[in-house]
Every structure is written in C-alpha cells, then in structure tokens.
Enzyme design. Sequence first.
Site, PDB file in Angstrom:
ATOM      1  N   HIS A 101      23.630  71.567  18.410  1.00 12.44           N
ATOM      2  CA  HIS A 101      22.513  72.338  18.970  1.00 12.44           C
ATOM      3  C   HIS A 101      21.898  73.244  17.928  1.00 12.44           C
ATOM      4  CE1 HIS A 101      24.259  71.774  23.196  1.00 12.44           C
ATOM      5  NE2 HIS A 101      23.270  70.940  22.976  1.00 12.44           N
TER       6      HIS A 101
ATOM      7  N   ARG B 202      11.301  61.129  24.651  1.00  9.93           N
ATOM      8  CA  ARG B 202      12.663  60.998  25.205  1.00  9.93           C
ATOM      9  C   ARG B 202      12.609  61.363  26.689  1.00  9.93           C
ATOM     10  NH1 ARG B 202      14.543  63.358  19.837  1.00  9.93           N
ATOM     11  NH2 ARG B 202      16.162  61.959  19.096  1.00  9.93           N
TER      12      ARG B 202
ATOM     13  N   ARG C  20      10.199  56.019  25.446  1.00 12.25           N
ATOM     14  CA  ARG C  20      11.503  55.373  25.568  1.00 12.25           C
ATOM     15  C   ARG C  20      11.963  55.512  27.014  1.00 12.25           C
ATOM     16  NH1 ARG C  20      16.411  57.561  22.193  1.00 12.25           N
ATOM     17  NH2 ARG C  20      16.383  59.268  23.676  1.00 12.25           N
TER      18      ARG C  20
ATOM     19  N   ASN D 206      19.839  58.082  14.161  1.00 18.07           N
ATOM     20  CA  ASN D 206      20.984  58.906  14.592  1.00 18.07           C
ATOM     21  C   ASN D 206      22.108  57.997  15.078  1.00 18.07           C
ATOM     22  OD1 ASN D 206      19.122  60.931  14.205  1.00 18.07           O
ATOM     23  ND2 ASN D 206      18.654  61.170  16.378  1.00 18.07           N
ATOM     24  N   ASP D 207      21.751  57.103  15.999  1.00 14.33           N
ATOM     25  CA  ASP D 207      22.782  56.198  16.506  1.00 14.33           C
ATOM     26  C   ASP D 207      23.125  55.124  15.484  1.00 14.33           C
ATOM     27  OD1 ASP D 207      23.696  57.089  19.052  1.00 14.33           O
ATOM     28  OD2 ASP D 207      21.684  56.735  19.820  1.00 14.33           O
TER      29      ASP D 207
ATOM     30  N   ARG E 173      28.576  60.942  16.509  1.00  9.84           N
ATOM     31  CA  ARG E 173      27.546  61.903  16.093  1.00  9.84           C
ATOM     32  C   ARG E 173      27.802  63.296  16.642  1.00  9.84           C
ATOM     33  NH1 ARG E 173      22.130  59.719  19.159  1.00  9.84           N
ATOM     34  NH2 ARG E 173      21.319  61.819  18.892  1.00  9.84           N
TER      35      ARG E 173
ATOM     36  N   CYS F 155      12.380  56.692  14.138  1.00 10.11           N
ATOM     37  CA  CYS F 155      12.205  57.866  14.986  1.00 10.11           C
ATOM     38  C   CYS F 155      13.465  58.730  15.053  1.00 10.11           C
ATOM     39  CB  CYS F 155      11.768  57.475  16.398  1.00 10.11           C
ATOM     40  SG  CYS F 155      13.035  56.552  17.282  1.00 10.11           S
TER      41      CYS F 155
HETATM   42  C1  PEP Z   1      18.394  57.873  17.485  1.00  7.47           C
HETATM   43  O1  PEP Z   1      19.472  57.468  17.919  1.00  7.47           O
HETATM   44  O2  PEP Z   1      18.123  57.962  16.269  1.00  7.47           O
HETATM   45  C2  PEP Z   1      17.329  58.302  18.404  1.00  7.47           C
HETATM   46  C3  PEP Z   1      16.117  58.561  17.973  1.00  7.47           C
HETATM   47  O3  PEP Z   1      17.661  58.457  19.708  1.00  7.47           O
HETATM   48  P1  PEP Z   1      18.553  59.672  20.271  1.00  7.47           P
HETATM   49  O4  PEP Z   1      18.766  60.662  19.159  1.00  7.47           O
HETATM   50  O5  PEP Z   1      17.798  60.245  21.408  1.00  7.47           O
HETATM   51  O6  PEP Z   1      19.796  58.956  20.662  1.00  7.47           O
HETATM   52 MG    MG Z   2      19.678  56.948  20.004  1.00 13.08          MG
END
Ligand code: PEP
Ligand code: MG
Length: 562
Positions: free
Chosen positions: A188, A290, A326, A439-440, A450, A487
């Site tokens: 956060h 999102r 999304r 990120n994922d 993560r 993204c």
């Molecule tokens: C990601 O996973 O990079 C992404 C943009 O989606 P989120 O962070 O919402 O999982």
């Molecule tokens: Mg993601």
Amino acid sequence: MHADRLAGLGVSPGAGYGPAHRLVRDVPEPPRAARHGGDARAELLRAEQALERVAADLAARGDQAGGEARDVLAAQAMMARDPDLAARVAELIEQGVAASRAVFDAFAGYRELLAAAGGYLAARAADLDDIRDRVVAALEGLALPGLPADPAEPYVLVARDLAPADTVLLDPATVVAFVTEEGGPTSHTAILARALGVPAVVGCAGAGAIPPGTPLLVDGSTGVVRLSPDEDEVARAVRAAEQSTALLAAVSGAGATADGHAVPLLANVGGPADIAPALAAGAEGVGLFRTEFLFLDRVDPPTWEEQQDAYREVFEAFSGSRVIVRVLDAGADKPLDFLPPPAPEPNPALGERGVRLFRRFPEVLAAQLEALARAAKGTSARVQVMAPMVATAEEAVWFGEACRAAGLPSAGVMIEIPAAALRAADLAAVTGFFSIGTNDLTQYTLAADREAGALAGLQDPWHPAVLDLVALTAAAAGGSGRDCGVCGEAAADPALACVFVGLGVTSLSMAASALPRVRAALARHTVDDCRRAAAAARAAGTASAARAAARAELPALADLSL
Ligand code: PEP
Ligand code: MG
C-alpha cells in the site's frame, strides 16, 4: 553511531529532504487480566460503538481521499465490521473480559486466521493491527499517535509500514518522502506514494533505528537514504530535482519517441475519482480500468444498472479516446465477496481467479458486459474489453464470444501468465489485442508472491526472464497486426518504458502521476535507442545488470534525473 547511508527499494521516484519524523504505534496492550465491572451488556455496547466509530472513520477518510485509497479504506472498514470478530468480542465480554482486552484478543485470533490463509490475506494482517489499535485507543480514551498536526517544516515520514489510514490524507507539500522498513513494490505504501507523487523507499532495513529529527535525503529512484548529508549533497539533489521537474513540465502532448514513433500514453484508473488526475496529466485514454475496485465492499453481485453509471462516467470523460476496461479481476490479491472461489484455496494466486471465476459464474460476466455495452452506446469513447489471467487460447475464444454476444466487438486479453506469453502467437490468432500485466507476469515468472515483502528482491520486472516473455508477446502481436500494451506498474518506470518500446510494445498505461516522466523519457530517445536498450537488458544475466545495461543506452535519462 548509526550508518550514514541505508538502502531499500525505491518505489516512487524523486528526491525528498527533511528531518525524520517517526510514526510510532504506542497504543499499549490492555492488561491480560482486565475485567469489566459486571455489566456485560453495557460493556458490549461500548465495544460495538468503538468498532463502529473506527469503521465509520476509516470509511470517511477513504471517501475524502477518493481514488484507490477509498477502496483500500473501505476494505479496512469492512474488517472492523466483521460479524465473526464482533461475535468473538461478545463471547469474551460475556466471560467477564474488559472490552479493550476482548477486542485485542479477538483481533489476535482474526490475525492468525489471515496469516494462515497466506497471500493477499496474510499481507492484510498488518492492516488489522492498525484497526485494532484504533479500537483499543477509542475504548481507552487514548489519542492515536500520528503525524504532526502543524509541522514547522516539511518532513520525511519514517515507519515500520504505513497503514492506508495514515497516508491517505497526507499533504505532499508537508511530507517530502516516505521511508518504511517493510513493504514491497506492490505494498500500500508504494501504491499510495506513487498516487501522491511522493518519493518513497520501502523495505529499508535499519530505518527503525533512525533517530527522530535526523536530516534525511531520500532518493525514491535508487532506494538510497542518506542520513545527515552535507549541504552540498543536498543542494545538488534539490537542484537536480528542480531541473528535472522543469524538464518534465516542458514536454507535453501525445507520447512519442524523439524520432516521432507514436506510443500512446494511457492511464490506469479504478473508477471516476481517478479521471481528473488522468486528464490533468494528459492521458490519451485509459489503458486499464480496474473495474473490481468499484465493488470491493459488495456482498451481492452489482446489477448491470448499477454498473452502467460508473462506466458511463469514465467513458464520457474520455469521449473520442480509447478506454480499455478489464472485467472483474476477482481472487488472490483482489478478493470479491460476491465472486468467491468454490473452497478455501491453499494458493489463491494459483487458484480460481480472474477469467477462471467467470467460467464458474458466467451470469456475473454477462451482467458486466451488458452494463459495459449499454454505457458504451451513449458515448463516443472507443471501448475495448479485456479479460484478466488468461492462460490459454481456449479461454480467449470463450471470452471473445461472450463479448461479441453482448455487442462489444473489441475483446482482448491480459498477458499475465508465462504460458500465455510463451504461446502468444496462438492467442493472437483468436483475440483482438494484448495488454501485458507485468505485476502478475513477474510474480508468476519468478514464482514470487507479489504480496510477500520478503520476496521484493525477486519481484523485479527487469529480470531478463520477464523481458524475454514481453519480447515474445510483442513479437507475436506485431506478427498478426495486434496492439500490445503494457499496463503493469513496470510501465511507470521511464527506463523500462523505453525498453518495452524497444521490444515492440505499442502503448503504455500507468498511474497518472507517472505519465510526465515516461513522456519525457520517450521524447528524448529514438526507437533505435530503445531497441539497443532492450537488447542490452535481455543480454544481461540479472535484473540489476539489465537495468544498468539499459540505462547505459539511454543517456538522456540522467539529464532528466530519471
Ligand atoms: C498486472 O498484473 O500487472 C495488472 C496490471 O493487473 P493487477 O495489478 O490489477 O493484477
Ligand atoms: Mg494482474
């Protein structure tokens, strides 16, 4: 004698200088033997009122702050209103335990449950301590320790970790930087610091021992924290920051490289509250809406009528522009009560999440697509829809058919799973566009949760393995004439943004506050510079070597202090 230099992870760029102000939680633990006077009903009422007061206060702070902070705080308010927690408090008070001790013990039980659940829920255990302290303080009539009400000068906020309630109402003019001992790039603290545009260093070992009032120079790009720097060093850093701000402000307009290759720069939004900052930063559209952020506190699925209004507001603000929505990404780090996995999952990040949950609840997807189609009808925004967590071409086909049945012709998929990146050519044959969620994708490539602060070192999108997957994806998209955006948070790193362009990525989407830096970085480099940086990064053996190798090919970044 304290070291004069500490190092952590720079998660929000820029330099900040000021005296350390340490945020300490010193709400004392209520005595184990604390008993109430015998009137259990009155004691229970006190406890219920304190819980509700704290929940209402958290929700109100969130509403005042808006944006992502509102969602985070709404989730915290929900924890304070948890019926199982209230039942445990009541049970203890019934046994004669004083309200403050009953609250303390009930939270300890809740915390153990979350910690045992792992993943996202375990990461929220620290939030519980903050809520508990607030409730105990309310019951004991204690003032909550916090930020200086009227600081004499701007300061650096140092803490073990920052609870969302601490940061949401911070004034970036008063707090010049954050330094926390814990937390990773998706904590956060990191997300909110980037949203506020405040330099931040997280995971900084030794920060807890910094004496209050020590002058600190914080570099949110390199992660270095200098203690009691000399005047020259501060003057140099401040000058560089001022020059950088002026240089960044001088670049405006649509995203493009120095030789005119267009790279649309889009914004990540979580709802209507994020529209104004995105427009102010010159976003050319929305690259990631999102939608689950709108419904975090819902226990029943929202109807299409309810959803339509929120979507329409975003579409109207970006009329004439691209808006990539999304569909609900529920599960793991973003659980939604109305879209639960079928049973408790030992590994929620590897469980039924994202598009997989829609296979189980197709009616929820149908309602969302209907709301999107209706909201899209009345506006001139170019609405595109994408599915999260797609692993196979078969899922992409299923999703595309559902979109077309709802009257939404432009359907794409997020590339967040290594299998999807490795077989991107198969997916490109059956879907409209790609958006890479770094990120994922980083989490799954490095098998590093993560949400786990201890693994922050592995959650690095500069890792050449991640770059290889981005390259494969972009090449497959290019080969079939498809758009391929990024993204994830990585798009907000100016150097990495250039590398992505060099790998063939066609658009970049990020928090609004990052747009000026990325726009300026692209404007100072040609596509060939970006390609050389990408090749150098992929040839490296580690994430840090990749970063250094790419930066060596992007010399103007240093001129911009990026
Ligand atoms: C990601 O996973 O990079 C992404 C943009 O989606 P989120 O962070 O919402 O999982
Ligand atoms: Mg993601």
